[in-house]
Write a protein that holds these residues in place. Structure first.
Motif, PDB file in Angstrom:
ATOM      1  N   LEU A  72       0.843  -1.193   0.000  1.00 53.68           N
ATOM      2  CA  LEU A  72       0.000   0.000   0.000  1.00 53.68           C
ATOM      3  C   LEU A  72       0.882   1.248   0.000  1.00 53.68           C
ATOM      4  N   TYR A  73       0.519   2.233  -0.802  1.00 53.28           N
ATOM      5  CA  TYR A  73       1.155   3.551  -0.722  1.00 53.28           C
ATOM      6  C   TYR A  73       0.240   4.585  -1.357  1.00 53.28           C
ATOM      7  N   ALA A  74       0.600   5.847  -1.175  1.00 60.47           N
ATOM      8  CA  ALA A  74      -0.139   6.953  -1.793  1.00 60.47           C
ATOM      9  C   ALA A  74       0.859   7.718  -2.650  1.00 60.47           C
ATOM     10  N   HIS A  76       1.908  11.898  -4.614  1.00 61.11           N
ATOM     11  CA  HIS A  76       1.615  13.059  -5.445  1.00 61.11           C
ATOM     12  C   HIS A  76       1.993  12.718  -6.875  1.00 61.11           C
ATOM     13  N   GLN A  77       1.020  12.768  -7.759  1.00 58.92           N
ATOM     14  CA  GLN A  77       1.297  12.528  -9.170  1.00 58.92           C
ATOM     15  C   GLN A  77       1.177  13.868  -9.893  1.00 58.92           C
ATOM     16  N   PHE A  78       2.277  14.318 -10.458  1.00 55.16           N
ATOM     17  CA  PHE A  78       2.334  15.642 -11.096  1.00 55.16           C
ATOM     18  C   PHE A  78       1.800  16.721 -10.144  1.00 55.16           C
ATOM     19  N   GLN A  84      -4.663   7.096  -2.366  1.00 54.32           N
ATOM     20  CA  GLN A  84      -4.359   5.671  -2.394  1.00 54.32           C
ATOM     21  C   GLN A  84      -3.927   5.182  -3.761  1.00 54.32           C
ATOM     22  N   LEU A  85      -2.678   4.760  -3.813  1.00 56.28           N
ATOM     23  CA  LEU A  85      -2.175   4.104  -5.018  1.00 56.28           C
ATOM     24  C   LEU A  85      -1.936   2.648  -4.632  1.00 56.28           C
ATOM     25  N   GLY A  86      -0.699   2.264  -4.455  1.00 57.26           N
ATOM     26  CA  GLY A  86      -0.395   0.883  -4.091  1.00 57.26           C
ATOM     27  C   GLY A  86       0.011   0.088  -5.312  1.00 57.26           C
ATOM     28  N   ASP A  87       0.546  -1.110  -5.075  1.00 52.13           N
ATOM     29  CA  ASP A  87       0.985  -1.972  -6.170  1.00 52.13           C
ATOM     30  C   ASP A  87      -0.230  -2.459  -6.952  1.00 52.13           C
ATOM     31  N   GLY A  88      -0.481  -1.817  -8.065  1.00 52.63           N
ATOM     32  CA  GLY A  88      -1.647  -2.190  -8.859  1.00 52.63           C
ATOM     33  C   GLY A  88      -1.332  -3.250  -9.890  1.00 52.63           C
ATOM     34  N   ARG A  89      -0.076  -3.487 -10.102  1.00 49.23           N
ATOM     35  CA  ARG A  89       0.320  -4.522 -11.075  1.00 49.23           C
ATOM     36  C   ARG A  89       1.639  -5.151 -10.668  1.00 49.23           C
ATOM     37  N   ILE A 160      -3.923  -5.647 -24.013  1.00 47.52           N
ATOM     38  CA  ILE A 160      -4.537  -4.687 -24.930  1.00 47.52           C
ATOM     39  C   ILE A 160      -4.263  -3.264 -24.470  1.00 47.52           C
ATOM     40  N   ARG A 161      -3.518  -2.531 -25.273  1.00 47.02           N
ATOM     41  CA  ARG A 161      -3.304  -1.112 -25.030  1.00 47.02           C
ATOM     42  C   ARG A 161      -3.948  -0.390 -26.214  1.00 47.02           C
ATOM     43  N   GLU A 162      -3.173   0.387 -26.986  1.00 44.04           N
ATOM     44  CA  GLU A 162      -3.795   0.924 -28.200  1.00 44.04           C
ATOM     45  C   GLU A 162      -3.963  -0.186 -29.241  1.00 44.04           C
ATOM     46  N   THR A 243       5.846  11.346  -6.056  1.00 42.46           N
ATOM     47  CA  THR A 243       6.368  10.916  -4.749  1.00 42.46           C
ATOM     48  C   THR A 243       6.266   9.405  -4.552  1.00 42.46           C
ATOM     49  N   ASP A 244       5.404   8.750  -5.319  1.00 41.81           N
ATOM     50  CA  ASP A 244       5.340   7.278  -5.228  1.00 41.81           C
ATOM     51  C   ASP A 244       6.471   6.638  -6.013  1.00 41.81           C
ATOM     52  N   ASN A 245       7.195   7.441  -6.784  1.00 35.81           N
ATOM     53  CA  ASN A 245       8.340   6.918  -7.537  1.00 35.81           C
ATOM     54  C   ASN A 245       9.646   7.451  -6.970  1.00 35.81           C
ATOM     55  N   ILE A 253      13.894   4.439  -9.221  1.00 32.97           N
ATOM     56  CA  ILE A 253      12.843   3.432  -9.394  1.00 32.97           C
ATOM     57  C   ILE A 253      11.831   3.899 -10.433  1.00 32.97           C
ATOM     58  N   ASP A 254      11.197   2.928 -11.069  1.00 31.81           N
ATOM     59  CA  ASP A 254      10.112   3.138 -12.035  1.00 31.81           C
ATOM     60  C   ASP A 254      10.591   3.800 -13.317  1.00 31.81           C
ATOM     61  N   TYR A 255      11.083   2.946 -14.175  1.00 32.13           N
ATOM     62  CA  TYR A 255      11.566   3.383 -15.484  1.00 32.13           C
ATOM     63  C   TYR A 255      10.401   3.400 -16.464  1.00 32.13           C
ATOM     64  N   GLY A 476       3.650   3.689 -21.015  1.00 29.26           N
ATOM     65  CA  GLY A 476       3.624   2.338 -21.529  1.00 29.26           C
ATOM     66  C   GLY A 476       3.085   1.282 -20.588  1.00 29.26           C
ATOM     67  N   THR A 477       2.323   1.710 -19.578  1.00 33.38           N
ATOM     68  CA  THR A 477       1.797   0.715 -18.655  1.00 33.38           C
ATOM     69  C   THR A 477       0.683  -0.061 -19.335  1.00 33.38           C
TER      70      THR A 477
HETATM   71  P1  AMP Z   1       3.462   3.939 -12.007  1.00 32.48           P
HETATM   72  O1  AMP Z   1       3.172   4.633 -13.282  1.00 32.48           O
HETATM   73  O2  AMP Z   1       4.133   2.609 -12.206  1.00 32.48           O
HETATM   74  O3  AMP Z   1       4.166   4.758 -10.987  1.00 32.48           O
HETATM   75  O4  AMP Z   1       2.028   3.579 -11.410  1.00 32.48           O
HETATM   76  C1  AMP Z   1       1.171   4.492 -10.773  1.00 32.48           C
HETATM   77  C2  AMP Z   1       0.004   3.742 -10.192  1.00 32.48           C
HETATM   78  O5  AMP Z   1      -0.797   3.141 -11.227  1.00 32.48           O
HETATM   79  C3  AMP Z   1       0.383   2.602  -9.271  1.00 32.48           C
HETATM   80  O6  AMP Z   1      -0.584   2.524  -8.254  1.00 32.48           O
HETATM   81  C4  AMP Z   1       0.340   1.419 -10.163  1.00 32.48           C
HETATM   82  O7  AMP Z   1       0.183   0.231  -9.449  1.00 32.48           O
HETATM   83  C5  AMP Z   1      -0.875   1.743 -11.038  1.00 32.48           C
HETATM   84  N1  AMP Z   1      -0.804   1.067 -12.335  1.00 32.48           N
HETATM   85  C6  AMP Z   1       0.015   1.355 -13.352  1.00 32.48           C
HETATM   86  N2  AMP Z   1      -0.193   0.523 -14.394  1.00 32.48           N
HETATM   87  C7  AMP Z   1      -1.158  -0.331 -14.022  1.00 32.48           C
HETATM   88  C8  AMP Z   1      -1.807  -1.445 -14.656  1.00 32.48           C
HETATM   89  N3  AMP Z   1      -1.503  -1.855 -15.881  1.00 32.48           N
HETATM   90  N4  AMP Z   1      -2.762  -2.083 -13.951  1.00 32.48           N
HETATM   91  C9  AMP Z   1      -3.084  -1.682 -12.713  1.00 32.48           C
HETATM   92  N5  AMP Z   1      -2.521  -0.673 -12.070  1.00 32.48           N
HETATM   93  C10 AMP Z   1      -1.551   0.015 -12.699  1.00 32.48           C
END
Ligand code: AMP
Ligand code: MG
Length: 477
Positions: A72-74, A76-78, A84-89, A160-162, A243-245, A253-255, A476-477
């Protein structure tokens, strides 16, 4: 084949408020694309056949001793706070204490949805996985603190992305995945006990000499100051310094949309999502300070009376620009062969950078030429990078006069300026080849970038032609 690693999981031993325990999602057809055996050895991982490694590092099989969880983490994005962010993947498999005595996380990235996935699918595709693999390993070889790449696997599933793209998983290794955002989530929720526990955990794991939260802040500021100066010295643009990176350990971290400068331009931005240039090359020191201010604010929340700590915290954060400046000067001084760069030397450095900017000089190749020019006329080939040759000659005269005070400037310069960096167009080329099943460009990059100061693969030094230049990079996520 069983895979038994000497896991020793300290994060999983924290209370459940810090994470969600869950296994990675199995994949259709795991295949091993790349494996970092030297790193595996250091982590004390057992040897295993490719099928076993593919199963473990795609999330297909959970190895013995792992305690998989999403953190779990939170953050500031931009500049905007997301509570609440956290490990989403990503899934942390566990930790090992390596042959060097260092504890490291082993984490799968692209391993399926978690409770923190929000709208995402929890997956990754091949492009960003190989991008992070190559660039993080390059950063490590450049001597810059960074997370590392242990493995890249194909999942055998489409993402599936674009368009429809091959799914992949990256296994990332880090001294920890503690971020500024890990502190922010508990500070925001007013969970003082958790904040204090997290502080103790971070101190024990990264800065055992620190005595309390303000000491921790001081240590993280020092590590981040060194890190940012190191980035600047190789022309690295992180691209998403949210701040989450931003790690507590001081590792990169987070390339995502990160990139290296080709021609020098102080306000360079590559990331397609960075419309305002918040994370431009030259803005990175300021953002690092901003991030440390967020850490300071969060750490204060654990004090009985947060207001009582404000003065000390402010002092620590306010000391950071000077710290970065000193580290920057040392790094760029070394690139010019100056062992104890003075304020006057700082002007010599800035003047060179100004000339480079007006000439669109290639950042890496200019410093390489300065470092490796004939000993009696340093900088002779660097001259070719400049349009205003007279201005460069005038600068070079000043520089040579200053160099006369140094004993081993060329050794210093050559150790501070790499010959090759992972250029954007080479990374794109490598990804396109990998999608078509050709891993040779990946192997070539890894080989050259593992020895960036002395590689003989000088063809990789070539800047992009206008047609090859990569104008923008994507998350590119
Ligand atoms: P990041 O861009 O890796 O710093 O991710 C920012 C937030 O978005 C984090 O909470 C990630 O876990 C979430 N996230 C990024 N890509 C995905 C994805 N494909 N599926 C689910 N969560 C994601
Ligand atoms: Mg992130």
């Amino acid at each position: 084949m069983r895979f038994t690693a000497p896991f020793d999981n300290s994060y999983a031993a924290l209370p459940p408020q810090f994470y969600t325990r869950l296994d990675p999602t199995p994949v259709a057809a795991p295949a091993l694309l790349a494996y970092n055996s030297a790193l595996a050895k250091r982590l004390r991982l057992p040897e295993a056949d490719d099928a076993t490694l593919a199963a473990v590092f795609s999330g297909q099989t959970v190895p013995d001793g792992a305690a998989p969880l999403a953190q779990l983490y939170a953050g500031h994005q931009f500049g905007n706070f997301n509570p609440q962010l956290g490990d989403g993947r990503a899934i942390l498999l566990g930790e090992t204490v390596g042959t060097d005595g260092i504890r490291r996380d082993i984490q799968l990235k692209g391993s399926g949805p978690t409770p923190y996935s929000r709208m995402g699918d929890g997956r990754a595709w091949l492009g960003p996985v190989l991008r992070e693999y190559v660039i993080s390993e390059a950063m490590h070889a450049l001597g810059i603190p960074t997370t590392r790449a242990l493995a890249a696997t194909l999942t055998g599933e489409d993402v599936i992305r674009e368009t429809v793209l091959p799914g992949a998983v990256l296994t990332r290794v880090a001294r920890s995945h503690l971020r500024v955002g890990t502190f922010q989530v508990f500070a925001h929720r007013g969970q003082r006990a958790e904040l204090a526990q997290l502080t103790d955990y971070a101190i024990a794991r990264h800065y055992p000499d620190a005595r309390g939260p303000m000491d921790l802040l001081r240590a993280v500021c020092a590590a981040q100051a060194e890190l940012i100066a190191a980035w600047m010295s190789v022309g690295f643009i992180h691209g998403v310094m949210n701040t989450d990176n931003c790690t507590i350990s001081g590792e990169t971290i987070d390339y995502g949309p990160c990139a290296f400068l080709d021609s020098y331009f102080a306000n360079q931005v590559f990331s397609s999502i960075d419309q305002m240039g918040r994370y431009a090359y030259s803005n990175q020191p300021r953002i690092a300070v901003w991030n440390m201010a967020q850490l300071a604010t969060s750490l204060l929340q654990q004090l009985e009376d947060p207001a009582a700590g404000v003065e000390e915290a402010t002092e620590i954060v306010h000391a950071m620009p000077a710290r970065i400046e000193t580290a920057w000067r040392a790094r760029f001084g070394a690139k010019l062969g100056l062992s104890q760069p003075s304020e006057e030397d700082a002007a010599l450095i800035s003047d060179l950078l100004d000339l480079m900017q007006s000439a669109h000089a290639d950042f890496t190749n200019t410093f390489d030429a300065l470092a490796r020019g004939p000993a009696d006329a340093p900088g002779s080939t660097a001259r070719d990078q400049f349009t205003d040759r007279d201005a460069f000659d005038a600068w070079a005269t000043r520089w040579q006069a200053r160099l006369a005070q140094e004993t081993t400037p060329h050794e210093m310069m050559q150790a501070a300026s790499p010959r090759v960096i992972p250029r954007n167009h080479r990374i794109e080329e490598m990804i396109a080849a990998a999608i078509a099943g050709d891993m040779a460009p990946f192997e070539r990059l890894i080989t050259a970038l593992t020895d960036p100061f002395a590689t003989t693969d000088l063809d990789l030094m070539r800047p992009p032609t206008p047609a090859q230049a990569v104008p923008a990079t994507f998350c590119g996520t």
